[in-house]
Design a protein around this motif. Structure first.
Motif: not given
Length: 645
Positions: A588-595
């Motif tokens: 979830l943290d990587l999805v948020d960072k990429v988004a």
């Protein structure tokens, strides 16, 4: 009363009675067409005007009855005996126009039809359709030979070396038939060029015309089909008659499926169009009618070899079946080199400007090296592209450079052209709201993270939230490798990656949107293909349930089997969804960072993904990617500053 000519004058009936009849100057009366009277006068009679001798006078009458009654009254008043009265003759005089007018419309119709049938002027290098009212039955094939302007050679056709070898064998046989005939070999009757659209079938035929050195007759299959009955068969006869007169010769029939479809096919009705079947029958007869000394080869091109009649494909007619597939990465590279050589490239301009002192051989080697590197990079970026797609990319790149007033074509111009071909035109006028932009960012970030952490996912090149095409609000560009076998695990990973957008929306928002509709379509198609065609369901077993939707009214399996198929398709999709949900929940943290980064920059490249997520935990399985994209040297260092805005 007026004098019309020297032979007679016109006057009224009363003038005629007073000046001629009562004076005894009339010898005979001729009533013409029931409305005019021509009075022949005695010798010596003179005109009332000028005193000139006149042989006759003319006057008009209202009706014959009135004229006869008045004439009798005058002669009775003059006491002229019955046997001495003036003779009256009735005549019907007509002009040639009266005979022509009834048949004039028919003559105009016949003349128009004759004009239409003889007006079909032949094109340069072609035979035309013949002259005369029966010219419809003449062949419309265009003739090419070594004297015509066919500039395409086999060196201009790249990416299909095996097909060129097959075609070249026909050319060599026709150029030197004795070399083969002395060993007892017979000339092959024909060859079918088949393959997807844009792979170069017609281009290969043009190259054959340029290389052959023998007459080359080119005709389209649709040209045999006309509104007149019997025209197709007549044109086939005329085509082969012409080829025999020119032998050795090559006949090329493009899109032969227009006349060569299977006879009596389908389950609806009786067997198709009789005129098309008559044309096909005549083609079969002509190809069977060859003698071994005819030295004629028939080459045909089609995108649909599966619909051709079996009698057309049997040995003795079309002996060779040459399949031209979509080129692999090396084939695409060779095609790019052909098209890039015609463009003004930045790297070549740099050589000319900065290294004028080098000799020609060194310059040519550097030029070839630059084109080789660029062609390899572009070939790796265009998996699945056919020759026509590659030509379109090169042309679009040059057009983009021209619109930007660039002095030469650079790499980013070609990359923009590839994006335009794959995803459609950038919709600058389609402005997303901030909420929509955020949703699209998380949607595409879900796809990107799934692809980054799945072993059998294709290498990611770029992910974008710039609207493109008909309805795409964002897209991710991957580079699938050229492969001919796909495992069950690879299908599962592709399904998981396709569901990443919807799962990401569910994890980050209270509600979901319609943005995943195309993803669901792709996932469903993959699941159905695995169950119906590939035998990847343990519950159903190793059975193929694929059907021809155009010819099948009812399913070939029972209702119970249909229910099992639906359950298996749903099971595969549900399993892929659960795996996707577990993967994105742990990242979830990587999805948020990429988004967030995607929301800010709108475009992320592979380098951005490495910076945000670290190196991909699995080795890339695409050799072309490793060779030309990741490890290869980019011949053009300059990048457009606004490329990631």
């Amino acid at each position: 009363m007026s004098q019309t000519d020297s032979n007679h004058e016109e006057l009224s009936f009363q003038d005629f009675v007073t000046n001629y009849l009562e004076r005894g100057l009339v010898r005979k009366l001729n009533v013409i067409n029931k409305f005019a009277v021509e009075a022949e006068l005695v010798s010596g009679a003179v005109s009332l005007h000028g005193g000139q001798p006149v042989p006759k006078v003319v006057f008009t009458i209202g009706s014959i009855e009135y004229f006869e009654d008045e004439l009798n009254k005058v002669q009775d008043r003059l006491n002229i005996p019955l046997n001495e009265r003036i003779p009256v003759v009735y005549e019907e005089r007509t002009s040639w126009l009266s005979y022509l007018m009834p048949i004039l419309p028919t003559m105009l119709l016949i003349g128009g039809l004759y004009y239409l049938t003889t007006r079909r002027v032949q094109a340069p290098g072609g035979r035309g359709s013949g002259s005369g009212p029966f010219g419809f039955g003449k062949s419309t094939a265009k003739l090419f030979n070594q004297e015509t302007d066919v500039k395409i050679k086999f060196k201009d056709v790249a990416g299909c070396d095996e097909s060129k070898e097959e075609i070249m064998e026909f050319v060599k046989f026709l150029q030197d038939p004795q070399k083969y005939e002395k060993l007892g070999a017979k000339i092959p009757r024909g060859a079918i060029l088949s393959g997807p659209p844009g792979t170069g079938k017609t281009l290969l035929a043009k190259a054959t015309a340029g290389e052959a050195g023998v007459p080359f007759l080119s005709v389209s299959g649709s040209e045999f089909v006309e509104m007149f009955v019997g025209v197709g068969a007549s044109r086939v006869r005329d085509l082969f008659k012409t080829a025999r007169e020119m032998a050795p010769a090559i006949i090329f029939v493009d899109e032969i499926d227009a006349i060569g479809k299977e006879r009596g096919g389908g389950k609806f009705g009786g067997g198709g169009n009789d005129e098309r079947e008559a044309t096909l029958n005549q083609l079969l007869v002509e190809m069977d009618g060859f003698s071994s000394s005819d030295h004629i080869v028939v080459i045909a091109g089609t995108n649909r070899p599966d619909v051709l009649d079996k009698a057309l494909l049997r040995p003795g007619r079309f002996d060779r079946h040459i399949s031209i597939d979509v080129p692999d990465v090396e084939g695409r590279k060779e095609i790019f080199k052909v098209h890039l050589a015609k463009l003004k490239l930045k790297a070549i301009e740099d050589i000319n400007i900065n290294e004028k002192s080098i000799d020609f051989d060194k310059y040519q080697a550097m030029k070839d090296s630059k084109i080789e590197n660029l062609a390899g990079r572009l070939a790796a970026l265009t998996p699945g592209f056919a020759g026509a797609d590659i030509a379109n990319v090169c042309n679009e790149g040059a057009l983009i450079a021209a619109r930007e007033d660039s002095p030469s074509v650079e790499t980013y111009h070609f990359e923009q052209a590839i994006e335009r071909v794959i995803a459609g035109l950038e919709k600058k006028s389609r402005m997303l709201t901030l909420e929509e932009k955020k949703t699209v960012s998380y949607h595409e970030a879900g796809h990107a993270i799934c692809g980054w952490y799945l072993e059998f996912a294709d290498p990611l090149v770029k992910v974008s939230i710039i609207p493109r095409g008909q309805g795409a609000l964002g897209y991710a560009q991957y580079l699938p490798k050229d492969q001919y076998l796909t495992s069950k695990e690879q299908y599962n990973h592709q399904m998981i990656m396709a569901l990443g957008g919807r799962v990401s929306e569910e994890l980050h928002f209270d509600t979901v949107t319609s943005g995943a509709s195309d993803d669901f379509k792709k996932v469903t198609q993959m699941a159905q293909s695995m169950i119906l065609k590939l035998g990847m369901s343990e519950r159903l077993g190793k059975i193929n349930y694929d059907e021809d939707s155009e010819r099948t009214i009812h399913h070939l399996y029972s209702e119970e089997t249909a229910q099992i198929i639906d359950e298996e398709v749903k099971r595969l999709i549900d399993e892929a969804y659960q795996k996707c949900h577990d993967l994105l929940s742990s990242k979830l943290d990587l999805v948020d960072k990429v988004a967030k980064e995607l929301y800010k920059k709108e475009v992320l490249t592979r380098e951005d993904m490495i910076r945000l997520c670290g190196p991909r935990p699995f080795p890339d399985r695409n050799d072309a990617f490793d060779k030309y994209i990741k490890g290869g040297e980019d011949p053009f260092k300059k990048r457009k500053p606004t490329d990631q805005v």
